[in-house]
Design a protein around this motif. Structure first.
Motif, PDB file in Angstrom:
ATOM      1  N   CYS A   8       5.922 -11.119   6.245  1.00 39.21           N
ATOM      2  CA  CYS A   8       4.960 -11.143   5.252  1.00 39.21           C
ATOM      3  C   CYS A   8       3.486 -11.056   5.618  1.00 39.21           C
ATOM      4  O   CYS A   8       2.521 -11.237   4.965  1.00 39.21           O
ATOM      5  N   GLU A  47      -0.023  -9.353   6.390  1.00 37.52           N
ATOM      6  CA  GLU A  47      -0.943  -8.592   5.635  1.00 37.52           C
ATOM      7  C   GLU A  47      -1.216  -6.950   5.969  1.00 37.52           C
ATOM      8  O   GLU A  47      -1.565  -6.092   5.146  1.00 37.52           O
ATOM      9  N   ASP A  48      -0.775  -6.553   7.154  1.00 40.12           N
ATOM     10  CA  ASP A  48      -0.618  -5.425   7.745  1.00 40.12           C
ATOM     11  C   ASP A  48       0.301  -4.392   7.083  1.00 40.12           C
ATOM     12  O   ASP A  48       1.319  -4.797   7.011  1.00 40.12           O
ATOM     13  N   GLN A  49      -0.273  -3.161   6.343  1.00 40.64           N
ATOM     14  CA  GLN A  49       0.645  -2.354   5.716  1.00 40.64           C
ATOM     15  C   GLN A  49       0.762  -1.012   6.500  1.00 40.64           C
ATOM     16  O   GLN A  49      -0.172  -0.721   6.875  1.00 40.64           O
ATOM     17  N   GLY A  50       2.001  -0.532   6.342  1.00 39.50           N
ATOM     18  CA  GLY A  50       1.980   0.680   6.950  1.00 39.50           C
ATOM     19  C   GLY A  50       1.709   1.680   6.253  1.00 39.50           C
ATOM     20  O   GLY A  50       1.375   1.442   4.854  1.00 39.50           O
ATOM     21  N   GLU A  77       3.823   2.194   2.792  1.00 42.82           N
ATOM     22  CA  GLU A  77       3.606   1.071   1.809  1.00 42.82           C
ATOM     23  C   GLU A  77       2.418   1.255   1.110  1.00 42.82           C
ATOM     24  O   GLU A  77       2.200   1.142  -0.001  1.00 42.82           O
ATOM     25  N   GLU A  78       1.407   1.865   1.918  1.00 38.30           N
ATOM     26  CA  GLU A  78       0.080   2.039   1.367  1.00 38.30           C
ATOM     27  C   GLU A  78       0.234   3.395   0.389  1.00 38.30           C
ATOM     28  O   GLU A  78      -0.406   3.314  -0.763  1.00 38.30           O
ATOM     29  N   GLU A 129       1.735   2.159  -2.779  1.00 37.93           N
ATOM     30  CA  GLU A 129       0.910   1.393  -3.805  1.00 37.93           C
ATOM     31  C   GLU A 129      -0.102   2.425  -4.339  1.00 37.93           C
ATOM     32  O   GLU A 129      -0.210   2.335  -5.626  1.00 37.93           O
ATOM     33  N   ASN A 130      -0.483   3.514  -3.692  1.00 33.36           N
ATOM     34  CA  ASN A 130      -1.491   4.544  -4.430  1.00 33.36           C
ATOM     35  C   ASN A 130      -0.692   5.344  -5.332  1.00 33.36           C
ATOM     36  O   ASN A 130      -1.213   5.513  -6.573  1.00 33.36           O
TER      37      ASN A 130
END
Length: 70
Positions: free
Chosen positions: A21, A23-26, A29-30, A33-34
């Motif tokens: 869980c 906070e760092d997103q790969g 994943e970013e 989300e975009n």
């Protein structure tokens, strides 16, 4: 002894869960989300355009009805 093994397993599982869980997103994943945000904005724009088109068509229908009533 058995309860100690179970407790150790639960603590390891909890640690792995919390590590997952972070906070760092790969980058994938970013990017996902975009894409989600872009699709939501596009959906909102399409909804606004169809509402506007519906209003325009309704107004045109009302004008046609008034012109044929005379």
């Amino acid at each position: 002894m058995k309860s100690r093994n179970i407790l150790s397993a639960l603590l390891i599982a909890l640690g792995l869960t919390l590590a997952g869980c972070a906070e760092d997103q790969g980058p994938a994943e970013e990017a996902g989300e975009n894409i989600d945000e872009s699709m939501e904005r596009a959906g909102d724009e399409i909804e606004g355009a169809t509402d506007e088109m519906g209003d325009t068509l309704e107004e045109a229908g009302d004008n046609m009805e008034q012109s044929t009533d005379n």
